[in-house]
Design a protein around this motif. Structure first.
Motif, mmCIF file in Angstrom:
data_model
loop_
_atom_site.group_PDB
_atom_site.id
_atom_site.type_symbol
_atom_site.label_atom_id
_atom_site.label_comp_id
_atom_site.label_asym_id
_atom_site.label_seq_id
_atom_site.Cartn_x
_atom_site.Cartn_y
_atom_site.Cartn_z
ATOM 1 N N LEU A 184 0.865 -1.189 0.000
ATOM 2 C CA LEU A 184 0.000 0.000 0.000
ATOM 3 C C LEU A 184 0.899 1.235 0.000
ATOM 4 N N LYS A 185 0.445 2.262 -0.691
ATOM 5 C CA LYS A 185 1.259 3.471 -0.744
ATOM 6 C C LYS A 185 0.331 4.683 -0.835
ATOM 7 N N THR A 186 0.658 5.738 -0.112
ATOM 8 C CA THR A 186 -0.102 6.984 -0.251
ATOM 9 C C THR A 186 0.690 7.903 -1.169
ATOM 10 N N ILE A 187 0.020 8.356 -2.226
ATOM 11 C CA ILE A 187 0.718 9.196 -3.205
ATOM 12 C C ILE A 187 0.040 10.563 -3.307
ATOM 13 N N ARG A 188 0.814 11.530 -3.799
ATOM 14 C CA ARG A 188 0.297 12.865 -4.086
ATOM 15 C C ARG A 188 0.038 12.960 -5.579
ATOM 16 N N LEU A 189 -1.151 13.346 -5.954
ATOM 17 C CA LEU A 189 -1.458 13.525 -7.375
ATOM 18 C C LEU A 189 -1.074 14.946 -7.794
ATOM 19 N N ALA A 190 -1.202 15.236 -9.085
ATOM 20 C CA ALA A 190 -0.829 16.561 -9.587
ATOM 21 C C ALA A 190 -1.646 17.654 -8.900
ATOM 22 N N PRO A 191 -0.986 18.732 -8.471
ATOM 23 C CA PRO A 191 -1.697 19.834 -7.798
ATOM 24 C C PRO A 191 -2.779 20.446 -8.702
ATOM 25 N N VAL A 192 -3.914 20.766 -8.097
ATOM 26 C CA VAL A 192 -5.044 21.367 -8.820
ATOM 27 C C VAL A 192 -5.176 22.822 -8.370
ATOM 28 N N PRO A 193 -4.890 23.775 -9.272
ATOM 29 C CA PRO A 193 -4.934 25.177 -8.844
ATOM 30 C C PRO A 193 -6.342 25.654 -8.513
ATOM 31 N N ALA A 194 -6.437 26.549 -7.542
ATOM 32 C CA ALA A 194 -7.699 27.251 -7.299
ATOM 33 C C ALA A 194 -7.962 28.155 -8.499
ATOM 34 N N VAL B 87 -4.911 21.273 1.334
ATOM 35 C CA VAL B 87 -5.513 22.490 0.788
ATOM 36 C C VAL B 87 -4.572 23.664 1.057
ATOM 37 N N LEU B 88 -3.972 24.181 -0.015
ATOM 38 C CA LEU B 88 -2.977 25.242 0.103
ATOM 39 C C LEU B 88 -3.628 26.587 -0.202
ATOM 40 N N ALA B 89 -3.732 27.408 0.830
ATOM 41 C CA ALA B 89 -4.342 28.725 0.676
ATOM 42 C C ALA B 89 -3.255 29.769 0.478
ATOM 43 N N LYS B 90 -3.669 31.012 0.340
ATOM 44 C CA LYS B 90 -2.705 32.109 0.157
ATOM 45 C C LYS B 90 -1.982 32.423 1.470
ATOM 46 N N SER B 91 -2.632 32.168 2.584
ATOM 47 C CA SER B 91 -1.998 32.381 3.894
ATOM 48 C C SER B 91 -1.837 31.048 4.601
ATOM 49 N N ALA B 92 -0.851 30.956 5.488
ATOM 50 C CA ALA B 92 -0.673 29.738 6.295
ATOM 51 C C ALA B 92 -1.940 29.446 7.096
ATOM 52 N N THR B 174 -5.571 38.589 -3.786
ATOM 53 C CA THR B 174 -4.740 39.102 -4.879
ATOM 54 C C THR B 174 -3.245 38.803 -4.693
ATOM 55 N N LEU B 175 -2.902 38.106 -3.631
ATOM 56 C CA LEU B 175 -1.479 37.742 -3.437
ATOM 57 C C LEU B 175 -1.017 36.836 -4.585
ATOM 58 N N PRO B 176 0.264 36.968 -4.942
ATOM 59 C CA PRO B 176 0.769 36.184 -6.088
ATOM 60 C C PRO B 176 1.115 34.733 -5.724
ATOM 61 N N THR B 177 0.709 34.282 -4.553
ATOM 62 C CA THR B 177 1.043 32.928 -4.074
ATOM 63 C C THR B 177 0.153 31.882 -4.740
ATOM 64 N N TRP B 178 0.748 30.793 -5.182
ATOM 65 C CA TRP B 178 -0.052 29.699 -5.751
ATOM 66 C C TRP B 178 -0.958 29.111 -4.669
ATOM 67 N N SER B 179 -2.210 28.846 -5.021
ATOM 68 C CA SER B 179 -3.140 28.196 -4.091
ATOM 69 C C SER B 179 -3.898 27.108 -4.826
ATOM 70 N N GLY B 180 -4.335 26.125 -4.096
ATOM 71 C CA GLY B 180 -5.065 25.017 -4.712
ATOM 72 C C GLY B 180 -5.036 23.796 -3.820
ATOM 73 N N VAL B 181 -5.197 22.632 -4.437
ATOM 74 C CA VAL B 181 -5.281 21.386 -3.674
ATOM 75 C C VAL B 181 -4.266 20.377 -4.216
ATOM 76 N N ILE B 182 -3.576 19.695 -3.316
ATOM 77 C CA ILE B 182 -2.755 18.540 -3.705
ATOM 78 C C ILE B 182 -3.533 17.298 -3.292
ATOM 79 N N PRO B 183 -4.118 16.594 -4.277
ATOM 80 C CA PRO B 183 -4.901 15.404 -3.917
ATOM 81 C C PRO B 183 -3.994 14.292 -3.366
ATOM 82 N N LEU B 184 -4.478 13.599 -2.370
ATOM 83 C CA LEU B 184 -3.775 12.443 -1.797
ATOM 84 C C LEU B 184 -4.585 11.184 -2.095
#
Lengths: 207, 207
Positions: A184-194, B87-92, B174-184
């Motif tokens: 079994l392995k937990t993997i990270r898929l490609a990031p999905v931008p907001a 879930v990666l937001a613009k702020s920690a 409006t921050l230039p930081t990438w935001s989105g989701v890294i699926p696991l």
């Protein structure tokens, strides 16, 4: 550290008390489960964490019932499990799991030093997403005031590890049943931008 | 069921009490963490389980300290978490996790009916590896005597679910930081046969 309560009643040969075993498990696991007690009723909360040296840190809202219950030193049990494989033996009875788990008995120390608190938040963020913290705007005083950080000593931590293939009873070895391990392995898929970040290049640390 | 202790103090909008939400989480998760208490000290054990209807089953050795502690009805908290994404937001501060978790407050009922006990063991086996049980030799009376099966009602179960992208503060948008989701995702790799099973064809249910 081996104490009465970190010594398993079953399969004690799988128990480990050295940091060379314990630390990498804590560093690989993304989440832990914090178990605590309210009037003899066990409760459990899964949460993010990070290790530094012989401590782990968790964080939460200052208003969280969970945080408020444990921040004053109520006993907790923090557990982590990495599941490496399903072990299929010739008999149902000998089926097993390859895992690496850590159990920590500890009480919370509330982190009040602002430098240590900020560092702990950075460690928790970077534990989930390495190098993320440096890419973020500074955390504000207001955000810091809304957040509690708790530290727990690893002094009473123990690991339990199973590896390898099935251990069948001798009389089962000639059965025609397939046996082995399903890793079994937990993997990270490609990031999905907001939506609002679609025009922003994916940072190197996420590629 | 919504009760005082299944109502979260934080983010109550993420809580669910319906079996349409709860059952699929329990069916997808391979392992649960059982938290219990010994003299006010919380303890936690990760273990396999299976659901049937509005019950879940776990099993263990009749000699296990854990099993002996809870088999007579001590209160337990059983938790399960599936982590779907970081879930990666613009702020920690607005970083989060997409997850589906279930918490069950219950007490064990020891399964003494031999038919139900055998069925529970089949369910636990097939929960980890669908269709495995039918491929195995019958479990012996001796193996059954060495095994305790416990059932827990889902009457006081609740789920908590977070989905979707980051929820940033308006001033951060409006921050230039990438935001989105890294699926696991947890995946099963190709089965690795035991030395003694190398000549046995891989069964269809493992292919």
């Amino acid at each position: 550290m081996q104490t009465t309560r970190t010594t398993p009643s079953r399969l004690a040969k799988r128990a480990h008390y050295d940091e060379v075993t314990i630390h990498p498990i804590l560093d690989e696991a993304l989440f832990c489960t914090v178990s605590y007690t309210i009037e003899n009723q066990p409760m459990a909360i899964p949460t993010a964490f990070a290790r530094k040296g012989d401590k782990i840190y968790i964080h939460g809202s200052v208003g969280s019932h969970f945080i408020r219950t444990i921040e004053n030193g109520a006993p907790v049990c923090i557990s982590v499990m990495l599941t490496d494989g399903l072990v299929l033996a010739k008999s149902a009875f000998s089926h097993s799991v390859n895992y690496r788990s850590v159990v920590i008995f500890a009480t919370a120390e509330k982190v009040t030093d602002e430098t240590e608190k900020m560092e702990a938040l950075a460690l928790i963020t970077d534990h989930l997403v390495p190098n993320r913290w440096a890419d973020l705007r500074p955390t504000t005083d207001s955000e810091m005031r809304k957040t509690t950080v708790l530290a727990f000593s690893l002094a009473e931590a123990s690991a339990k590890v199973r590896t390898g293939g099935p251990n069948d009873d001798p009389e089962d070895l000639t059965l025609p049943t397939w046996s082995g391990v399903i890793p079994l392995k937990t993997i990270r898929l490609a990031p999905v931008p907001a939506e609002i970040s679609k025009a922003i290049p994916l940072p190197d640390y996420l590629a």
